[in-house]
Structure formats: structure tokens, C-alpha cells
Design a protein around this motif. Structure first.
Motif, PDB file in Angstrom:
ATOM      1  N   GLY A 133     -10.549  78.601  38.543  1.00 19.44           N
ATOM      2  CA  GLY A 133     -10.365  78.402  38.987  1.00 19.44           C
ATOM      3  C   GLY A 133      -9.495  76.719  39.840  1.00 19.44           C
ATOM      4  O   GLY A 133     -10.449  76.204  39.909  1.00 19.44           O
ATOM      5  N   TRP A 134      -8.051  76.205  40.287  1.00 18.22           N
ATOM      6  CA  TRP A 134      -8.217  75.386  40.629  1.00 18.22           C
ATOM      7  C   TRP A 134      -8.677  74.810  41.428  1.00 18.22           C
ATOM      8  O   TRP A 134      -9.310  74.030  42.045  1.00 18.22           O
ATOM      9  CB  TRP A 134      -6.670  75.068  40.965  1.00 18.22           C
ATOM     10  CG  TRP A 134      -6.181  74.473  39.114  1.00 18.22           C
ATOM     11  CD1 TRP A 134      -5.068  75.034  38.465  1.00 18.22           C
ATOM     12  CD2 TRP A 134      -6.284  73.494  38.695  1.00 18.22           C
ATOM     13  NE1 TRP A 134      -5.007  74.440  36.868  1.00 18.22           N
ATOM     14  CE2 TRP A 134      -5.746  73.360  37.065  1.00 18.22           C
ATOM     15  CE3 TRP A 134      -6.810  71.985  38.463  1.00 18.22           C
ATOM     16  CZ2 TRP A 134      -5.511  72.361  36.092  1.00 18.22           C
ATOM     17  CZ3 TRP A 134      -6.835  71.356  38.097  1.00 18.22           C
ATOM     18  CH2 TRP A 134      -6.234  71.076  36.793  1.00 18.22           C
ATOM     19  N   ASP A 135      -8.809  75.804  42.730  1.00 19.99           N
ATOM     20  CA  ASP A 135      -8.858  76.183  44.166  1.00 19.99           C
ATOM     21  C   ASP A 135     -10.627  76.136  43.995  1.00 19.99           C
ATOM     22  O   ASP A 135     -11.641  75.013  44.873  1.00 19.99           O
ATOM     23  CB  ASP A 135      -8.931  77.444  44.953  1.00 19.99           C
ATOM     24  CG  ASP A 135      -7.671  77.060  45.003  1.00 19.99           C
ATOM     25  OD1 ASP A 135      -6.772  75.656  45.300  1.00 19.99           O
ATOM     26  OD2 ASP A 135      -6.983  78.525  45.664  1.00 19.99           O
ATOM     27  N   LYS A 136     -10.731  76.702  42.597  1.00 23.82           N
ATOM     28  CA  LYS A 136     -12.689  76.464  42.836  1.00 23.82           C
ATOM     29  C   LYS A 136     -13.191  75.335  42.914  1.00 23.82           C
ATOM     30  O   LYS A 136     -14.370  74.192  42.774  1.00 23.82           O
ATOM     31  CB  LYS A 136     -13.303  77.649  42.613  1.00 23.82           C
ATOM     32  CG  LYS A 136     -14.603  77.762  42.651  1.00 23.82           C
ATOM     33  CD  LYS A 136     -15.347  79.035  41.328  1.00 23.82           C
ATOM     34  CE  LYS A 136     -16.189  78.862  41.941  1.00 23.82           C
ATOM     35  NZ  LYS A 136     -17.147  79.604  40.480  1.00 23.82           N
ATOM     36  N   ALA A 137     -12.612  74.476  41.464  1.00 24.26           N
ATOM     37  CA  ALA A 137     -12.539  73.398  40.760  1.00 24.26           C
ATOM     38  C   ALA A 137     -12.689  72.060  41.830  1.00 24.26           C
ATOM     39  O   ALA A 137     -13.344  71.202  41.651  1.00 24.26           O
ATOM     40  CB  ALA A 137     -11.709  73.410  39.637  1.00 24.26           C
ATOM     41  N   GLN A 138     -11.547  72.135  42.363  1.00 25.94           N
ATOM     42  CA  GLN A 138     -11.307  70.829  43.217  1.00 25.94           C
ATOM     43  C   GLN A 138     -12.286  71.466  44.796  1.00 25.94           C
ATOM     44  O   GLN A 138     -12.728  70.070  45.157  1.00 25.94           O
ATOM     45  CB  GLN A 138      -9.925  72.013  44.221  1.00 25.94           C
ATOM     46  CG  GLN A 138      -9.573  70.287  45.290  1.00 25.94           C
ATOM     47  CD  GLN A 138      -9.342  68.709  45.127  1.00 25.94           C
ATOM     48  OE1 GLN A 138      -8.962  68.786  43.929  1.00 25.94           O
ATOM     49  NE2 GLN A 138     -10.138  68.369  45.342  1.00 25.94           N
ATOM     50  N   ALA A 143     -13.581  67.612  45.751  1.00 25.48           N
ATOM     51  CA  ALA A 143     -13.706  67.569  47.541  1.00 25.48           C
ATOM     52  C   ALA A 143     -14.709  66.143  47.954  1.00 25.48           C
ATOM     53  O   ALA A 143     -15.673  66.433  47.341  1.00 25.48           O
ATOM     54  CB  ALA A 143     -13.652  68.477  48.429  1.00 25.48           C
ATOM     55  N   GLU A 144     -14.633  65.864  48.866  1.00 21.27           N
ATOM     56  CA  GLU A 144     -15.401  64.696  49.366  1.00 21.27           C
ATOM     57  C   GLU A 144     -16.680  65.597  50.247  1.00 21.27           C
ATOM     58  O   GLU A 144     -17.416  66.343  50.014  1.00 21.27           O
ATOM     59  CB  GLU A 144     -14.837  64.627  51.248  1.00 21.27           C
ATOM     60  CG  GLU A 144     -15.595  64.460  51.948  1.00 21.27           C
ATOM     61  CD  GLU A 144     -14.644  62.145  51.584  1.00 21.27           C
ATOM     62  OE1 GLU A 144     -16.762  61.817  51.264  1.00 21.27           O
ATOM     63  OE2 GLU A 144     -14.116  62.267  50.472  1.00 21.27           O
ATOM     64  N   GLY A 145     -17.886  65.321  48.932  1.00 23.90           N
ATOM     65  CA  GLY A 145     -18.938  65.110  48.979  1.00 23.90           C
ATOM     66  C   GLY A 145     -19.082  66.126  47.938  1.00 23.90           C
ATOM     67  O   GLY A 145     -20.444  67.040  47.611  1.00 23.90           O
ATOM     68  N   GLY A 146     -18.025  66.614  46.703  1.00 25.17           N
ATOM     69  CA  GLY A 146     -18.507  67.106  45.691  1.00 25.17           C
ATOM     70  C   GLY A 146     -19.359  66.470  44.639  1.00 25.17           C
ATOM     71  O   GLY A 146     -19.686  65.782  45.075  1.00 25.17           O
ATOM     72  N   LEU A 147     -18.917  67.605  43.362  1.00 23.51           N
ATOM     73  CA  LEU A 147     -19.547  66.757  42.388  1.00 23.51           C
ATOM     74  C   LEU A 147     -20.078  65.320  42.024  1.00 23.51           C
ATOM     75  O   LEU A 147     -20.124  63.970  41.423  1.00 23.51           O
ATOM     76  CB  LEU A 147     -20.020  67.441  41.286  1.00 23.51           C
ATOM     77  CG  LEU A 147     -20.541  68.861  40.999  1.00 23.51           C
ATOM     78  CD1 LEU A 147     -20.406  69.704  40.325  1.00 23.51           C
ATOM     79  CD2 LEU A 147     -22.010  68.681  41.889  1.00 23.51           C
ATOM     80  N   TYR A 148     -18.241  65.609  42.258  1.00 19.29           N
ATOM     81  CA  TYR A 148     -17.731  63.620  41.446  1.00 19.29           C
ATOM     82  C   TYR A 148     -18.565  62.255  42.167  1.00 19.29           C
ATOM     83  O   TYR A 148     -19.120  61.820  42.072  1.00 19.29           O
ATOM     84  CB  TYR A 148     -15.965  63.624  41.379  1.00 19.29           C
ATOM     85  CG  TYR A 148     -15.853  62.354  40.947  1.00 19.29           C
ATOM     86  CD1 TYR A 148     -15.811  61.564  39.808  1.00 19.29           C
ATOM     87  CD2 TYR A 148     -14.890  61.571  42.185  1.00 19.29           C
ATOM     88  CE1 TYR A 148     -15.269  60.754  39.192  1.00 19.29           C
ATOM     89  CE2 TYR A 148     -15.026  60.158  41.950  1.00 19.29           C
ATOM     90  CZ  TYR A 148     -14.748  59.451  40.315  1.00 19.29           C
ATOM     91  OH  TYR A 148     -14.686  58.849  39.856  1.00 19.29           O
ATOM     92  N   ASP A 149     -18.605  63.136  43.382  1.00 15.31           N
ATOM     93  CA  ASP A 149     -19.057  61.533  44.636  1.00 15.31           C
ATOM     94  C   ASP A 149     -20.132  61.906  44.963  1.00 15.31           C
ATOM     95  O   ASP A 149     -21.119  60.803  44.518  1.00 15.31           O
ATOM     96  CB  ASP A 149     -18.112  62.049  46.007  1.00 15.31           C
ATOM     97  CG  ASP A 149     -17.153  62.576  46.249  1.00 15.31           C
ATOM     98  OD1 ASP A 149     -16.665  61.486  45.397  1.00 15.31           O
ATOM     99  OD2 ASP A 149     -16.306  62.720  47.659  1.00 15.31           O
TER     100      ASP A 149
END
Length: 157
Positions: A133-138, A143-149
Motif C-alpha cells: 500500500g501507499w502508506d507503507k511504500a511512502q 520518508a526522511e531517512g527511507g531507502l531512497y535517502d
């Protein structure tokens, strides 16, 4: 992903800017883009011969939310128009326009075969099925410090 980001000479703020820089300025060897942006490049006789699309084996089905924000629509006196837009978005006429402008139609009814032919058959997963879901993916990815960061930090020398 770390290797990909480490080799990206430029990170634009948006997909359209990335496409324009890649095509117009020749920056980079590969453009990771939305399908519609790639199809627009191929539809342009000036750029088409220089590029080809390489499709992944699987992709994510993009399903942007569409809603009428009643307070805003009422404040601007456009609520009937906004509601009509939402009500007709998935009609055959609207889907034909969607495909005409290089977006993958959600419905095939009414879309000419010549327009459908540009969209390769591709397994598509939903954010719900693939990421919970979107909330979990976000929270996990963006989110700050998430996998993208984390990946971006690791790729930055």
C-alpha cells in the motif's frame, strides 16, 4: 540501485526535466522515464531516430488518485465541471484521448488498435500488491531517512 545512482551525472527534480535534458542536451547515456515521456520522444520525428525504448520485465501500474476537492471547486465555481471531468475520465472517449497523448489507457474499449499498438504488453503490479500500500511504500522508501535517502547517500562520493 547504489550503482545506478552513483553513475547518474544529473538528478533532475522531475521526469519532464530529465527527459528534456537527456534529449535536448544529450546529458547521459540512459534515461529512466515514464513510458509516456519515452513515447513522446519516439513520436517526434526530430528525435525518434536517435532513441529506442528498452522495457523492463515488469513494472508498476501507475494509478493516480482523482478526486473533486469540493471546498476548492465550490470556491471557484467549477464543481459541476470538476465532477463531469471525474465522471467521464474512464469513458471510451477519454481513454482514446489518454492513449492519443501517449499515456497507457486503463480501458481498451474505444481506443483504436493503432494507438494501442504502441503500448507493449507488460506485467504490471500494483503498489498495494508489491509494497503493501501507499502508506507503507511512502514510509519505507520515501520518508526522511527511507531507502531512497539511504541509497542516494551511499551513492554520493
Amino acid at each position: 540501485m547504489r550503482s545506478l545512482y552513483a553513475n547518474a551525472p544529473v538528478m533532475e527534480d522531475g521526469a519532464r526535466g530529465a527527459r528534456d535534458r537527456f534529449v535536448g542536451q544529450g546529458t547521459g547515456d540512459v534515461l529512466l522515464a515514464w513510458e509516456n515521456d519515452a513515447l513522446r520522444v519516439l513520436a517526434d520525428p526530430a528525435t525518434s531516430p536517435a532513441f529506442k525504448i528498452v522495457y523492463p520485465s515488469i513494472s508498476i501500474r501507475a494509478e493516480p488518485a482523482v478526486a473533486v476537492v469540493e471546498r476548492n471547486a465550490d470556491a471557484h465555481g467549477v464543481r459541476p465541471l470538476a465532477e463531469a471531468y471525474v465522471a467521464t475520465l474512464y469513458t471510451p472517449d477519454a481513454q482514446r484521448l489518454v492513449a492519443q497523448h501517449h499515456f497507457r489507457p486503463m480501458l481498451r474499449d474505444g481506443v483504436p488498435a493503432s494507438q494501442l499498438a504502441r503500448f507493449r504488453t507488460l506485467p504490471l503490479v500494483t503498489v498495494e500488491a508489491a509494497f503493501g500500500g501507499w502508506d507503507k511504500a511512502q514510509a519505507t522508501h520515501f520518508a526522511e531517512g527511507g531507502l531512497y535517502d539511504q541509497v542516494r547517500r551511499a551513492a554520493t562520493p
